[in-house]
Design an enzyme around this catalytic site. Structure first.
Site, PDB file in Angstrom:
ATOM      1  N   ASN A  10      -4.072  -6.933  -3.413  1.00 38.45           N
ATOM      2  CA  ASN A  10      -3.328  -6.277  -4.491  1.00 38.45           C
ATOM      3  C   ASN A  10      -2.254  -5.383  -3.861  1.00 38.45           C
ATOM      4  O   ASN A  10      -2.554  -4.354  -3.272  1.00 38.45           O
ATOM      5  CB  ASN A  10      -4.328  -5.453  -5.322  1.00 38.45           C
ATOM      6  CG  ASN A  10      -3.671  -4.664  -6.429  1.00 38.45           C
ATOM      7  OD1 ASN A  10      -2.551  -4.165  -6.278  1.00 38.45           O
ATOM      8  ND2 ASN A  10      -4.347  -4.542  -7.538  1.00 38.45           N
ATOM      9  N   GLY A  12      -0.080  -3.432  -5.086  1.00 38.04           N
ATOM     10  CA  GLY A  12      -0.008  -2.070  -5.635  1.00 38.04           C
ATOM     11  C   GLY A  12      -0.918  -1.136  -4.850  1.00 38.04           C
ATOM     12  O   GLY A  12      -0.530  -0.029  -4.466  1.00 38.04           O
ATOM     13  N   LYS A  13      -2.137  -1.611  -4.583  1.00 41.87           N
ATOM     14  CA  LYS A  13      -3.088  -0.810  -3.794  1.00 41.87           C
ATOM     15  C   LYS A  13      -2.594  -0.642  -2.359  1.00 41.87           C
ATOM     16  O   LYS A  13      -2.695   0.437  -1.784  1.00 41.87           O
ATOM     17  CB  LYS A  13      -4.461  -1.498  -3.760  1.00 41.87           C
ATOM     18  CG  LYS A  13      -5.285  -1.331  -5.006  1.00 41.87           C
ATOM     19  CD  LYS A  13      -6.685  -1.897  -4.746  1.00 41.87           C
ATOM     20  CE  LYS A  13      -7.480  -2.035  -6.026  1.00 41.87           C
ATOM     21  NZ  LYS A  13      -8.803  -2.622  -5.790  1.00 41.87           N
ATOM     22  N   ASP A  70     -13.851  -0.132  -4.129  1.00 40.55           N
ATOM     23  CA  ASP A  70     -14.310  -0.802  -5.333  1.00 40.55           C
ATOM     24  C   ASP A  70     -14.119   0.218  -6.428  1.00 40.55           C
ATOM     25  O   ASP A  70     -14.554   1.361  -6.311  1.00 40.55           O
ATOM     26  CB  ASP A  70     -15.768  -1.243  -5.236  1.00 40.55           C
ATOM     27  CG  ASP A  70     -16.086  -2.246  -6.343  1.00 40.55           C
ATOM     28  OD1 ASP A  70     -15.205  -3.072  -6.650  1.00 40.55           O
ATOM     29  OD2 ASP A  70     -17.180  -2.209  -6.918  1.00 40.55           O
ATOM     30  N   SER A  71     -13.392  -0.193  -7.434  1.00 39.11           N
ATOM     31  CA  SER A  71     -13.105   0.766  -8.487  1.00 39.11           C
ATOM     32  C   SER A  71     -13.173   0.057  -9.819  1.00 39.11           C
ATOM     33  O   SER A  71     -13.133  -1.170  -9.889  1.00 39.11           O
ATOM     34  CB  SER A  71     -11.729   1.398  -8.275  1.00 39.11           C
ATOM     35  OG  SER A  71     -10.782   0.418  -7.971  1.00 39.11           O
TER      36      SER A  71
END
Length: 202
Positions: A10, A12-13, A70-71
């Site tokens: 990802n 964005g991350k 992990d979210s």
């Protein structure tokens, strides 16, 4: 330059991590840089278990320091769902829009003041040296689930997550505003305090 691998595709991350680590002269790589690596299955029952599972497994495969997060979204009126299943709440393949639709549908009759929710982020760091145990930090962000999407920024559930201190949806915030209050931003600041000790051996 020391490398840190962020266990995600990802972008964005990846950007959020890169902004933090460049101040410490640490180079950030992502799973895009290692296309041969298979994704680790998230079989843990908590965000912490999943983050450690990913970081540990990839650290051994890549012989590198790996950060895995992990979210997810925890909605009180849904007994904590989507929780660890946030990314796949509406099933496979992962689809942000379908996940949002499912949350909105399940909260259909629920009044706004009962739509309390929080984003939660667990960040695990694993080291290739066998004697060093993975370490973990976490962060949360409190809010409410809106009845419809707002804003164009961010990703995941951001368009339906209302942040009271800004009176806006998470997806209406600038990246600076979001980083100041987001679950990942808070976890990253805890991580930042540990960078000299964990990454630079100071």
């Amino acid at each position: 330059m020391k490398q840190v691998v962020v266990a995600t595709k990802n972008m964005g991350k990846v950007r959020e991590f890169a902004e933090l680590f460049e101040r410490f002269d640490l180079e950030v790589k992502s799973l895009h840089d290692f296309p041969h690596i298979e994704e680790v299955e998230e079989t843990g029952e908590t965000f912490e278990e999943n983050a450690i599972l990913k970081a540990d497994s990839l650290s051994r495969q890549l012989n590198a320091i790996v950060i895995a997060d992990d979210s997810g979204l925890i909605v009180d009126a849904l007994n904590g769902k989507p929780g660890v299943y946030s990314a796949r709440f509406a099933g496979e393949p992962k689809d942000d829009q379908a996940n949002i639709d499912k949350v909105l549908q399940e909260l259909n009759e629920v009044a706004f003041e009962k739509r309390k929710a929080r984003f939660y982020c667990a960040l695990a760091v694993a080291f290739p040296e066998g004697d060093k145990k993975p370490v973990i930090v976490n962060g949360t962000c409190e809010g409410f689930i809106l009845e419809q999407r707002r804003g164009e920024n961010g990703f995941g559930y951001d368009p339906i997550f209302y942040v009271e201190e800004y009176k806006k949806a998470m997806a209406e915030l600038s990246s600076d505003e979001k980083n100041a209050i987001s679950h990942r931003g808070r976890a990253l600041r805890k991580l930042e305090e540990k960078i000299p000790e964990w990454f630079l051996g100071e």
